[in-house]
Scaffold this motif. Structure first.
Motif, PDB file in Angstrom:
ATOM      1  N   ARG A 106       0.880  -1.172  -0.248  1.00 29.29           N
ATOM      2  CA  ARG A 106      -0.385   0.203   0.065  1.00 29.29           C
ATOM      3  C   ARG A 106       0.959   1.187  -0.247  1.00 29.29           C
ATOM      4  O   ARG A 106       0.609   2.915  -0.284  1.00 29.29           O
ATOM      5  CB  ARG A 106      -0.705   0.016   1.520  1.00 29.29           C
ATOM      6  CG  ARG A 106      -2.248  -0.830   1.485  1.00 29.29           C
ATOM      7  CD  ARG A 106      -2.687  -0.939   2.216  1.00 29.29           C
ATOM      8  NE  ARG A 106      -3.650   0.763   2.138  1.00 29.29           N
ATOM      9  CZ  ARG A 106      -2.941   1.497   3.062  1.00 29.29           C
ATOM     10  NH1 ARG A 106      -2.064   1.588   3.845  1.00 29.29           N
ATOM     11  NH2 ARG A 106      -3.217   3.063   2.674  1.00 29.29           N
ATOM     12  N   ALA A 107       2.289   1.584   0.692  1.00 26.91           N
ATOM     13  CA  ALA A 107       2.829   2.278   0.136  1.00 26.91           C
ATOM     14  C   ALA A 107       2.873   3.223  -1.109  1.00 26.91           C
ATOM     15  O   ALA A 107       3.332   3.853  -0.495  1.00 26.91           O
ATOM     16  CB  ALA A 107       4.178   1.656   1.126  1.00 26.91           C
ATOM     17  N   ALA A 108       2.968   1.698  -2.180  1.00 25.42           N
ATOM     18  CA  ALA A 108       3.049   2.674  -3.405  1.00 25.42           C
ATOM     19  C   ALA A 108       2.047   3.562  -3.790  1.00 25.42           C
ATOM     20  O   ALA A 108       1.885   5.056  -4.369  1.00 25.42           O
ATOM     21  CB  ALA A 108       2.769   2.265  -4.824  1.00 25.42           C
ATOM     22  N   VAL A 109       0.369   3.474  -3.140  1.00 29.24           N
ATOM     23  CA  VAL A 109      -0.382   4.152  -3.234  1.00 29.24           C
ATOM     24  C   VAL A 109      -0.502   5.674  -2.394  1.00 29.24           C
ATOM     25  O   VAL A 109      -0.594   7.075  -3.140  1.00 29.24           O
ATOM     26  CB  VAL A 109      -1.994   3.816  -3.438  1.00 29.24           C
ATOM     27  CG1 VAL A 109      -2.070   2.980  -1.899  1.00 29.24           C
ATOM     28  CG2 VAL A 109      -2.770   4.787  -3.873  1.00 29.24           C
ATOM     29  N   GLU A 110       0.249   5.820  -1.267  1.00 25.26           N
ATOM     30  CA  GLU A 110       0.572   6.868  -0.780  1.00 25.26           C
ATOM     31  C   GLU A 110       1.595   8.026  -1.367  1.00 25.26           C
ATOM     32  O   GLU A 110       1.129   8.708  -1.444  1.00 25.26           O
ATOM     33  CB  GLU A 110       0.761   6.924   1.180  1.00 25.26           C
ATOM     34  CG  GLU A 110       0.434   5.231   1.830  1.00 25.26           C
ATOM     35  CD  GLU A 110       0.746   4.908   3.133  1.00 25.26           C
ATOM     36  OE1 GLU A 110       1.230   5.174   2.936  1.00 25.26           O
ATOM     37  OE2 GLU A 110      -0.447   4.534   3.279  1.00 25.26           O
ATOM     38  N   ARG A 111       2.838   7.208  -2.300  1.00 23.07           N
ATOM     39  CA  ARG A 111       3.480   7.730  -2.389  1.00 23.07           C
ATOM     40  C   ARG A 111       3.235   8.166  -4.254  1.00 23.07           C
ATOM     41  O   ARG A 111       3.043   9.919  -3.812  1.00 23.07           O
ATOM     42  CB  ARG A 111       4.551   6.730  -3.466  1.00 23.07           C
ATOM     43  CG  ARG A 111       5.771   6.484  -2.474  1.00 23.07           C
ATOM     44  CD  ARG A 111       7.105   5.446  -2.923  1.00 23.07           C
ATOM     45  NE  ARG A 111       6.649   5.257  -4.284  1.00 23.07           N
ATOM     46  CZ  ARG A 111       6.970   3.729  -4.068  1.00 23.07           C
ATOM     47  NH1 ARG A 111       6.989   3.419  -2.625  1.00 23.07           N
ATOM     48  NH2 ARG A 111       6.626   2.709  -4.779  1.00 23.07           N
TER      49      ARG A 111
END
Length: 211
Positions: A167-172
């Motif tokens: 999920r860290a990718a969508v936060e980026r």
């Protein structure tokens, strides 16, 4: 107009910088915003086509506004303890590339309702998707809740770490979208105009990436 979107200053500050009156800034903003959105609309991909063959990451983010109501609906977000639009349901790839941005909804609505009111459930119906705990029941893969009065099992902790790492990718992707400060700092304009602001910034974001 781009300066207002990028930096979100008061119009008087933009007027001083560009050597014009505040009224001129206001007129240019009103006239050019829909023109830019219309010209760049062709660069905004269809969510279903853009996500073909991909895992889709989804998250919501709040864009803060002044404390006023929109059509009788509270703008106050209990989750964020602030007023604004629970904008943007944002979809991204595992690489953090933007796939889609939904229309804004009032901040009092939680992520699950914003998800249901967006076109995403249909667009991503055949895709494997990942969201946070706010999307439990949506069909997306989510972290596992802590059982009442119990600790999470070792398996649940491992699974949650894996989901949150992805999920860290969508936060980026959201962080890059908020390089447009009109999303990152308090929006001061009429609430009825914010959907157009959203579409314009989204179009600019895709245009910058070469869609």
């Amino acid at each position: 107009m781009l300066f207002l979107l990028r930096r979100n200053p008061v119009q008087a500050a933009a007027a001083e910088l560009f050597g014009v009156s505040q009224a001129t800034v206001s007129r240019r903003w009103t006239a050019l915003l829909p023109v830019v959105e219309k010209v760049l609309a062709e660069h905004v991909p269809d969510p279903a086509e853009a996500s073909a063959g991909r895992i889709v990451l989804v998250d919501g983010t709040l864009v803060t506004t002044w404390d006023w109501a929109s059509e009788g609906t509270s703008m106050f977000s209990g989750k964020h303890r602030d007023t604004g639009f629970n904008l943007l349901q944002v979809a991204a790839t595992l690489d953090g590339d933007l796939l889609a941005v939904s229309d804004p909804v009032p901040g009092s609505r939680h992520d699950m309702r914003a998800w249901r009111e967006s076109p995403f459930p249909d667009a991503f119906a055949e895709r494997e998707g990942i969201g946070d705990l706010g999307y439990i029941g949506s069909g997306l893969i989510t972290p596992r809740r802590k059982p009442p009065s119990q600790e999470r099992s070792v398996g649940d902790k491992v699974a949650n770490r894996s989901v949150n790492t992805l999920r860290a990718a969508v936060e980026r992707a959201i962080a890059h979208l908020k390089d447009w400060k009109i999303f990152a700092t308090r929006y001061r304009g009429p609430l009825t105009r914010f959907p157009l602001v959203t579409k314009t910034v989204t179009a600019l974001a895709f245009y910058k990436k070469g869609w």
